[in-house]
Structure formats: C-alpha cells, structure tokens
Design an enzyme around this catalytic site. Structure first.
Site, PDB file in Angstrom:
ATOM      1  N   SER A 131       0.815  -1.200   0.052  1.00  0.00           N
ATOM      2  CA  SER A 131      -0.052  -0.057   0.087  1.00  0.00           C
ATOM      3  C   SER A 131       0.915   1.282  -0.213  1.00  0.00           C
ATOM      4  CB  SER A 131      -0.922   0.098   1.359  1.00  0.00           C
ATOM      5  OG  SER A 131      -1.531   1.278   1.348  1.00  0.00           O
TER       6      SER A 131
ATOM      7  N   TYR B  44      -1.594  -1.286  11.044  1.00  0.00           N
ATOM      8  CA  TYR B  44      -2.068  -1.856   9.646  1.00  0.00           C
ATOM      9  C   TYR B  44      -0.794  -1.487   8.664  1.00  0.00           C
ATOM     10  CZ  TYR B  44      -3.464  -1.836   4.791  1.00  0.00           C
ATOM     11  OH  TYR B  44      -3.597  -2.187   3.384  1.00  0.00           O
TER      12      TYR B  44
ATOM     13  N   LYS C 261       2.107  -3.858   6.963  1.00  0.00           N
ATOM     14  CA  LYS C 261       2.425  -4.068   5.158  1.00  0.00           C
ATOM     15  C   LYS C 261       3.953  -3.909   5.109  1.00  0.00           C
ATOM     16  CE  LYS C 261      -1.462  -4.896   3.382  1.00  0.00           C
ATOM     17  NZ  LYS C 261      -1.498  -6.192   2.777  1.00  0.00           N
TER      18      LYS C 261
END
Ligand code: NAD
Ligand code: UD1
Length: 340
Positions: free
Chosen positions: A125, A149, A153
């Site tokens: 992302s 989050y 990643k």
C-alpha cells in the site's frame, strides 16, 4: 495443470483479479477465510468469466491446510491479497493485525518454500510512504508508518525482501496500491464493506443510495487546491490488470521488484463529490468536519516504473471509476447480502 494461488481472492481487489487471470487462461485456486468477503461472489465470478476457479474456504494461518493444497495441486505462483485492512481497527487490535497479516504471510512463505514455489506478488500500500516529503511519490522514497496496519504491510515487504536475498530462486513483486475504487463494468462485483465504510468512495456511494445520511469531509484546511485531501484514485480493473502483468513478469526475472500502482493524478475529496454528482445525477450531501487523525494532505504516485518495467499503465479516468462504482452500489444496495 499449473495453478496460481490467489489468497483473499473473494475480496474486492482479489475477485476482479481472478476474473482477469481466468481470462488469460490461467488456472486459479482461491483461498479465502471469508472474514471480509462473501461466498456469493463465486457464482458471479463464474458467470462473468465463463470459467470455474477452484475455491477453498480456509485461512493462510492454517499450515496443514496450505500443505494439503500444495500437495494436491502444482502451484507455480501466489498472488497474496489475504489480509486485514482497516486502519482504525488495527490501532485497537494490533496483535490481530500482526498475526493475520505478518504471521499469516510467514506461514504461507514457509509452505511455499517447502514445495519449491518461490514466486509471489504481494498487495502492499501507499501507506508505507507515511507522510511523503513531496509528490508525486516514487518507489525509492523513504518508508515509514503511523499505524499497525501500515506497519504490518511494511514488515511483510521487508520479510519478503530478506527472504529473496537469502535465496535467489525467490521472485518477489511488491505492488504498492494507491486508492482503489470502481467496480466491474457489469455491476455484479464490487466493494462490499462489512460495516460503515472507512474509505471515501464506499461512503459516498452509500450516501447516494440512501443508506447513510451525509458525508463528513475530513478537513478543508489542507494545503491543496480546495483545502480537502488529495489522493490518487485508481480503477480496480486497472489494478487487476497490473496483477496479470505482474504474474507474467514472475517468469522473466529473479529478485525483488517494487511498483507503485496509481494513475499519477490526484483528486480532492470535493473533486470526487462534484464529479460523482455530475456523472450519476445523484446528490451527495456533505458537511465539513475536523481532520481525521493520521490523514495526510496529498498522496499521488509516480507510476512510470510500472509502465516501463511491467508494461502496464492505468487507462480508466475518474468519471469511469465513479460511474462503475455507482452501477455496483445502485444495483446491489446491500452488497452481496441480497444474494446470500
Ligand atoms: P478485502 O478485505 O476485500 O479482501 C481481502 C480478503 O482476504 C477478504 O476476502 C478476506 O476474507 C480475506 N482474508 C483476510 N484474512 C485472511 C486470512 N487470514 N486467510 C484467508 N483469507 C483472509 O480487501 P481488498 O480491498 O480486496 O484488499 C486486498 C489486499 O490489498 C489487502 O491485503 C489490503 O491490505 C491491500 N490493499 C488494499 C487497499 C484498498 O484500499 N482496498 C489499498 C492498499 C492495499
Ligand atoms: C486510507 C488509509 C490507508 C489505506 C488507504 C487504502 C487511513 C488514515 N489511511 O487512506 O492506510 O492504505 O485508506 O485503503 O485510514 N475522507 C473524507 N470522509 C470520509 C472518508 C475519507 O473526507 O468519510 C477523505 C480522507 O480524509 C482522505 C480521502 O477522503 O483525504 C481518502 O480517504 P480514504 O478513502 O480513507 O483513503 P486514504 O486516507 O488515502
């Protein structure tokens, strides 16, 4: 027969990608625990693609299940979408995010290595760029994260790069998505958030369809052309096409490659609202509210590397993204729940 394993293949981006992989005559196995998706997408994938992917309901953290899959089928590559993705939830339940996203990926890679399948495309992302010093963002910009989050990643990116460095047989492609929106042209598959949407576009379409009263625009005092946040929205069908290019690329190189996937153009929240109203004829009532903590002013990609190295670029503009998102939402006001 050689298979591509698509983890998270019943989800938003995964389902669109599966259809495009099937269209390229690839044999696909979907592995998904349905924690954030619906079984109802499967007959739609089959009817749209006129092909049947294999579906296995299960979890990437279940090693015995993964081993039985790799024993049963000759899997030559993995497209790894499976993961949790809600930023707010990740700050409340960090261990759940690290277990699912990081440990789940380690588990998957251990089994892949055991069976000699060392080719993976991973869903990363633009969140790994943190608050970038400038835009457009290039792949070699510094990385940083502000929530579990995003950290999960970045950890997975690092783990996959370390793994590749330890064994040159690994081929790793890290795809950094900007803001995926839109839906399949048919209106039959699209984004179906389980709760009140966190992201802008599903919120806008749910206001337009009458499920939510009005949009909160998080801040109008950013240093952008109208004061609202600017993002690089990319059509999910363009994103899916990039995965097909990435899977093809896996046969051509060895190493790790990182690509930004965006259009290179930024639009503000109010650009989105106005364009949505123009193309759909629907009103989107909104009010300006304080900034959302953790948000940044501007984020858009320099996606030229994907063009030169993957042979991919985004072809769909904002109007088409919004029309397609609206077709999906208006035909399926309750998402997949109506057909479950
Ligand atoms: P999604 O939630 O629709 O799809 C993810 C799928 O993974 C779901 O079907 C879910 O049920 C499944 N899943 C989750 N944990 C699993 C597990 N442990 N085992 C098996 N299946 C599991 O999300 P999406 O929007 O399609 O995103 C796909 C990937 O892309 C995610 O990894 C996400 O973090 C990443 N990503 C998404 C965006 C975005 O805005 N949508 C942006 C950047 C990156
Ligand atoms: C969010 C995540 C990011 C993730 C990305 C894609 C946060 C802080 N960041 O990014 O980690 O990679 O989604 O899944 O959650 N907006 C409103 N009202 C709304 C919703 C959004 O004004 O109800 C604004 C936001 O302030 C932002 C823009 O719309 O300016 C886009 O927001 P969103 O869709 O949540 O995506 P990102 O903030 O880019």
């Amino acid at each position: 027969m050689k298979y591509t394993l698509v983890t998270g293949g019943t989800g938003f981006i995964g389902s669109h990608t599966v259809i495009q992989l099937l269209a390229q005559e690839r044999a696909v196995i979907i592995l998904d625990n349905l924690s954030n998706s619906s079984r109802a997408v499967l007959p739609r994938i089959s009817s749209l693609s006129k092909k049947e992917p294999l579906f296995v309901e299960g979890d990437i953290r279940d090693k015995a299940l993964l081993e039985s899959l790799f024993e049963q089928y000759e899997i030559e590559s993995v497209v790894h979408f499976a993961g949790l993705k809600a930023v707010g939830e990740s700050t409340e339940k960090p261990l759940m995010y690290y277990e699912n996203n990081v440990w789940g990926t380690i588990n998957l890679c251990q089994v892949m290595a055991r069976f000699g399948c060392k080719s993976i495309v991973f869903s990363s992302s633009a969140t790994v760029y943190g608050d970038p010093a400038s835009v457009p963002i290039k792949e070699d910009f510094p990385t940083s994260t502000t929530n579990p989050y995003g950290a999960s990643k970045l950890m997975v990116e690092n783990i996959l790069q370390d793994l590749q460095a330890s064994d040159p047989k690994w081929k790793v492609i890290l795809l950094r998505y900007f803001n995926p929106i839109g839906a399949h042209k048919s209106g039959q598959i699209g984004e179906d958030p389980a709760d009140i949407p966190n992201n802008l576009l599903p919120y806008v379409t749910q206001v337009a369809v009458g499920k939510l009263a009005q949009l909160s625009v998080f801040g109008d005092d950013y240093p952008t052309h109208d004061g609202t946040g600017v993002r690089d929205y990319i059509h999910v069908e363009d994103l899916a096409a990039a995965h097909v290019c990435a899977v093809d690329k896996l046969t051509e190189f060895s190493g790790t490659k990182i690509f930004n996937l965006g259009t290179g153009t930024g639009y503000s929240v109010l650009d989105i609202v106005k364009t949505f109203e123009q193309v759909t004829g629907e009103k989107v009532p909104y009010s300006i509210t304080p900034r959302r903590p953790g948000d940044i002013a501007e984020c858009f990609a320099d996606a030229s590397l994907a063009r030169t190295e993957l042979g991919w670029h985004a072809t769909r503009g904002l109007e088409e993204m919004l029309e397609d998102a609206w077709r999906w939402q208006s035909q399926n006001p309750n998402g997949y729940a109506d057909s479950e």
